[in-house]
Design a protein around this motif. Structure first.
Motif, PDB file in Angstrom:
ATOM      1  N   THR A  93       0.668  -1.147   0.158  1.00 23.77           N
ATOM      2  CA  THR A  93      -0.041   0.152   0.091  1.00 23.77           C
ATOM      3  C   THR A  93       0.944   1.281  -0.134  1.00 23.77           C
ATOM      4  N   VAL A  94       1.932   1.265   0.763  1.00 19.82           N
ATOM      5  CA  VAL A  94       2.774   2.390   0.877  1.00 19.82           C
ATOM      6  C   VAL A  94       3.415   2.802  -0.196  1.00 19.82           C
ATOM      7  N   ILE A  95       4.136   1.594  -0.941  1.00 17.48           N
ATOM      8  CA  ILE A  95       4.730   1.637  -2.268  1.00 17.48           C
ATOM      9  C   ILE A  95       3.853   2.021  -3.492  1.00 17.48           C
ATOM     10  N   ASN A  96       2.685   1.639  -3.508  1.00 14.68           N
ATOM     11  CA  ASN A  96       1.775   2.104  -4.646  1.00 14.68           C
ATOM     12  C   ASN A  96       1.289   3.444  -4.190  1.00 14.68           C
ATOM     13  N   ARG A  97       1.198   3.915  -3.022  1.00 14.07           N
ATOM     14  CA  ARG A  97       0.981   5.294  -2.878  1.00 14.07           C
ATOM     15  C   ARG A  97       2.275   6.302  -3.071  1.00 14.07           C
ATOM     16  N   PHE A  98       3.414   5.824  -2.978  1.00 16.15           N
ATOM     17  CA  PHE A  98       4.672   6.679  -3.219  1.00 16.15           C
ATOM     18  C   PHE A  98       4.564   6.433  -4.843  1.00 16.15           C
ATOM     19  N   LEU A  99       4.333   5.489  -5.559  1.00 17.03           N
ATOM     20  CA  LEU A  99       4.646   5.464  -7.061  1.00 17.03           C
ATOM     21  C   LEU A  99       3.577   6.474  -7.384  1.00 17.03           C
ATOM     22  N   SER A 100       2.395   6.486  -6.953  1.00 14.61           N
ATOM     23  CA  SER A 100       1.364   7.557  -7.474  1.00 14.61           C
ATOM     24  C   SER A 100       1.569   8.982  -7.255  1.00 14.61           C
ATOM     25  N   LEU A 101       2.437   9.270  -6.031  1.00 12.57           N
ATOM     26  CA  LEU A 101       2.734  10.619  -5.604  1.00 12.57           C
ATOM     27  C   LEU A 101       3.885  11.087  -6.508  1.00 12.57           C
ATOM     28  N   TYR A 102       4.722  10.374  -6.445  1.00  7.32           N
ATOM     29  CA  TYR A 102       6.227  10.671  -7.011  1.00  7.32           C
ATOM     30  C   TYR A 102       6.637   9.787  -7.980  1.00  7.32           C
ATOM     31  N   PRO A 103       6.000   9.679  -9.338  1.00  8.90           N
ATOM     32  CA  PRO A 103       6.144   8.684 -10.437  1.00  8.90           C
ATOM     33  C   PRO A 103       7.782   8.788 -10.833  1.00  8.90           C
ATOM     34  N   ASN A 104       8.235  10.092 -10.604  1.00  6.76           N
ATOM     35  CA  ASN A 104       9.378  10.282 -11.490  1.00  6.76           C
ATOM     36  C   ASN A 104      10.701  10.506 -10.138  1.00  6.76           C
ATOM     37  N   HIS A 105      10.343  10.056  -9.234  1.00  9.80           N
ATOM     38  CA  HIS A 105      11.390  10.173  -8.136  1.00  9.80           C
ATOM     39  C   HIS A 105      12.521   9.190  -8.338  1.00  9.80           C
ATOM     40  N   PRO A 106      13.709   9.879  -7.916  1.00  2.28           N
ATOM     41  CA  PRO A 106      14.881   8.990  -8.070  1.00  2.28           C
ATOM     42  C   PRO A 106      14.968   7.817  -7.502  1.00  2.28           C
ATOM     43  N   GLY A 107      14.197   7.602  -6.443  1.00  5.50           N
ATOM     44  CA  GLY A 107      13.988   6.337  -5.736  1.00  5.50           C
ATOM     45  C   GLY A 107      12.771   5.334  -6.170  1.00  5.50           C
ATOM     46  N   THR A 108      12.383   5.463  -7.508  1.00  5.98           N
ATOM     47  CA  THR A 108      11.446   4.646  -8.156  1.00  5.98           C
ATOM     48  C   THR A 108      11.924   3.390  -8.264  1.00  5.98           C
ATOM     49  N   ASP A 109      13.193   3.201  -8.976  1.00  3.57           N
ATOM     50  CA  ASP A 109      13.592   1.961  -9.182  1.00  3.57           C
ATOM     51  C   ASP A 109      13.747   1.143  -8.028  1.00  3.57           C
ATOM     52  N   TYR A 110      14.160   1.724  -6.834  1.00  4.64           N
ATOM     53  CA  TYR A 110      14.133   0.780  -5.633  1.00  4.64           C
ATOM     54  C   TYR A 110      12.747   0.498  -5.172  1.00  4.64           C
ATOM     55  N   MET A 111      11.759   1.300  -5.230  1.00  2.00           N
ATOM     56  CA  MET A 111      10.481   1.027  -4.793  1.00  2.00           C
ATOM     57  C   MET A 111       9.969  -0.069  -5.645  1.00  2.00           C
ATOM     58  N   LEU A 112      10.170   0.081  -7.104  1.00  2.00           N
ATOM     59  CA  LEU A 112       9.874  -1.282  -7.891  1.00  2.00           C
ATOM     60  C   LEU A 112      10.496  -2.563  -7.258  1.00  2.00           C
ATOM     61  N   TYR A 113      11.483  -2.463  -6.835  1.00  2.57           N
ATOM     62  CA  TYR A 113      12.456  -3.636  -6.580  1.00  2.57           C
ATOM     63  C   TYR A 113      11.804  -4.086  -5.188  1.00  2.57           C
ATOM     64  N   LEU A 114      11.643  -3.215  -4.403  1.00  2.00           N
ATOM     65  CA  LEU A 114      10.994  -3.492  -3.029  1.00  2.00           C
ATOM     66  C   LEU A 114       9.778  -4.222  -3.284  1.00  2.00           C
ATOM     67  N   LYS A 115       9.006  -3.566  -4.213  1.00  2.00           N
ATOM     68  CA  LYS A 115       7.466  -3.907  -4.573  1.00  2.00           C
ATOM     69  C   LYS A 115       7.547  -5.580  -4.921  1.00  2.00           C
ATOM     70  N   GLY A 116       8.647  -5.847  -5.774  1.00  3.55           N
ATOM     71  CA  GLY A 116       8.894  -7.235  -6.106  1.00  3.55           C
ATOM     72  C   GLY A 116       9.318  -8.263  -5.125  1.00  3.55           C
ATOM     73  N   MET A 117      10.126  -7.742  -4.195  1.00  7.68           N
ATOM     74  CA  MET A 117      10.726  -8.489  -2.990  1.00  7.68           C
ATOM     75  C   MET A 117       9.457  -8.867  -2.238  1.00  7.68           C
ATOM     76  N   VAL A 118       8.494  -7.961  -1.718  1.00  8.21           N
ATOM     77  CA  VAL A 118       7.357  -8.101  -0.869  1.00  8.21           C
ATOM     78  C   VAL A 118       6.822  -9.584  -1.108  1.00  8.21           C
ATOM     79  N   THR A 119       6.470  -9.761  -2.254  1.00  8.44           N
ATOM     80  CA  THR A 119       5.734 -11.014  -2.570  1.00  8.44           C
ATOM     81  C   THR A 119       6.479 -12.011  -3.290  1.00  8.44           C
TER      82      THR A 119
END
Length: 272
Positions: A93-119
């Protein structure tokens, strides 16, 4: 005198109730803290694996400093904290919120990686050999979510520091998801639901190239077409199977495969 006594009693009672209310309230020691102080406290809690307090500090950072750089970093760290604290739904939920609010943030790649790791469900040689449970026999929803996140990461950020690891995980995920589809196809075949078995097998051949599960899928298609008295289609499936797997084990052992002496130590074999 009675009136004075009664008035004094009321005032005293009111004072006592007010005092109790004051003492009963939790005092927020962070109410005057700066964003830097809150974030430093959160980081300290993370280093000590104190997930509850870390979550509280990070939430305070974001709520008191919305849309600031501190708030953005707090969301990144909050996703990590939820993941480490075995709260995958909250982390997602937090990751999806972040990606929605800050789609071009420098940390987007990390958040996508973390989203993959979560499941992500990693293979465990020890547990698989002991319990007999293969990851492909589990609910594939989480695996597909991991696949989607890792795939988006490597496509959008091919040079990311997380991309190579994501690619390796994608290889395993593709194979495991294809095996899951083959398990479903085999289940349908065993229940004589031949059309459903064929459809699942075709999904493997269409969506997953170069996977070992294609061998089983083609064999299931061939046998299903034979059961449906569709010789032309069965011949086509056999031709493709022979071209790609000329020494297919399924001709000799069928869908159940050969039994090994180690199967007797697997709990799932005790009730066959």
């Amino acid at each position: 005198m009675k009136r004075l006594y009664r008035s004094s009693l009321i005032i005293l009672s009111t004072a006592i109730i007010a005092a109790c209310g004051t003492f009963g309230k939790d005092v927020d020691e962070t109410k005057d803290w700066t964003a830097t102080q809150l974030y430093d406290a959160a980081r300290e809690s993370v280093r000590g694996s104190e997930w509850k307090s870390a979550r509280r500090y990070l939430a305070a950072v974001e709520s008191r400093n919305p849309y600031s750089s501190y708030a953005q970093q707090a969301l990144i760290d909050l996703a990590y904290v939820n993941w480490k604290d075995n709260e995958p739904e909250q982390a997602t939920t937090v990751i999806n919120r972040f990606l929605s609010l800050y789609p071009n943030h420098p940390g987007t790649d990390y958040m996508l990686y973390l989203k993959g790791m979560v499941t992500f469900t990693p293979p465990s040689a020890f547990l698989s050999s002991y319990t007999g449970q293969d990851p492909s026999e589990r609910d594939p929803k989480g695996l597909r979510q991991s696949y989607a996140a890792f795939k988006e990461l490597v496509e959008r950020y091919p040079e990311s520091r997380y991309a190579n690891d994501a690619r390796q995980r994608l290889i395993w995920l593709v194979s495991t998801i294809a095996d899951n589809e083959a398990n479903v196809a085999q289940y349908y075949y065993s229940r004589q639901a031949y059309i459903a078995a064929i459809n699942r097998s075709q999904t493997i051949l269409r969506e997953f190239s170069g996977v070992q599960a294609a061998e089983r899928a083609l064999f299931i298609m061939m046998k299903s077409y034979e059961a449906l008295d569709m010789p032309d289609q069965a011949t086509d499936a056999k031709r493709i199977l022979d071209q790609n797997f000329p020494d297919s084990k399924y001709y000799k052992y069928g869908l159940e495969g050969p039994r090994s002496w180690t199967d007797w130590f697997s709990p799932r074999s005790w009730f066959r």
